[in-house]
Design a protein around this motif. Structure first.
Motif, PDB file in Angstrom:
ATOM      1  N   HIS A  35       0.662  -1.766   0.395  1.00  0.00           N
ATOM      2  CA  HIS A  35      -0.073  -0.041   0.076  1.00  0.00           C
ATOM      3  C   HIS A  35       0.673   0.932  -0.132  1.00  0.00           C
ATOM      4  N   GLN A  36       2.474   0.840   0.140  1.00  0.00           N
ATOM      5  CA  GLN A  36       3.058   2.535   0.512  1.00  0.00           C
ATOM      6  C   GLN A  36       3.530   2.761  -1.178  1.00  0.00           C
ATOM      7  N   ILE A  37       3.184   2.152  -2.214  1.00  0.00           N
ATOM      8  CA  ILE A  37       3.546   2.855  -3.542  1.00  0.00           C
ATOM      9  C   ILE A  37       2.610   3.376  -3.721  1.00  0.00           C
ATOM     10  N   LYS A  38       1.185   2.750  -3.747  1.00  0.00           N
ATOM     11  CA  LYS A  38      -0.419   3.570  -4.007  1.00  0.00           C
ATOM     12  C   LYS A  38      -0.071   4.966  -2.714  1.00  0.00           C
ATOM     13  N   ALA A  39       0.239   4.381  -1.757  1.00  0.00           N
ATOM     14  CA  ALA A  39       0.484   6.517  -1.147  1.00  0.00           C
ATOM     15  C   ALA A  39       1.447   7.415  -1.127  1.00  0.00           C
ATOM     16  N   THR A  40       2.579   6.845  -1.989  1.00  0.00           N
ATOM     17  CA  THR A  40       4.300   7.342  -1.627  1.00  0.00           C
ATOM     18  C   THR A  40       3.491   7.892  -3.520  1.00  0.00           C
TER      19      THR A  40
END
Length: 58
Positions: A35-40
């Motif tokens: 989920h960090q990819i989408k948030a970043t």
């Protein structure tokens, strides 16, 4: 809170580096939180939008 243009550029560079690191971890199958990819990506887009609107205001 209003950030200066230089602060926004610094933050954008850090976010883009973080996104690169996450993509590298994904490619090398290292553990990471997907989920960090989408948030970043959202953070990068938000910062680019803010910088663009600031440049148009002048």
């Amino acid at each position: 809170m209003s950030m200066s243009t230089q602060e926004l550029i610094k933050e954008l560079k850090e976010a883009e580096k973080g996104l690169f690191d996450l993509r590298f971890k994904k490619a090398t199958r290292q553990p990471f939180k997907p989920h960090q990819i989408k948030a970043t990506k959202k953070k990068v887009a938000m910062l680019k939008t803010i910088l663009r609107t600031k440049s148009l205001d002048f």
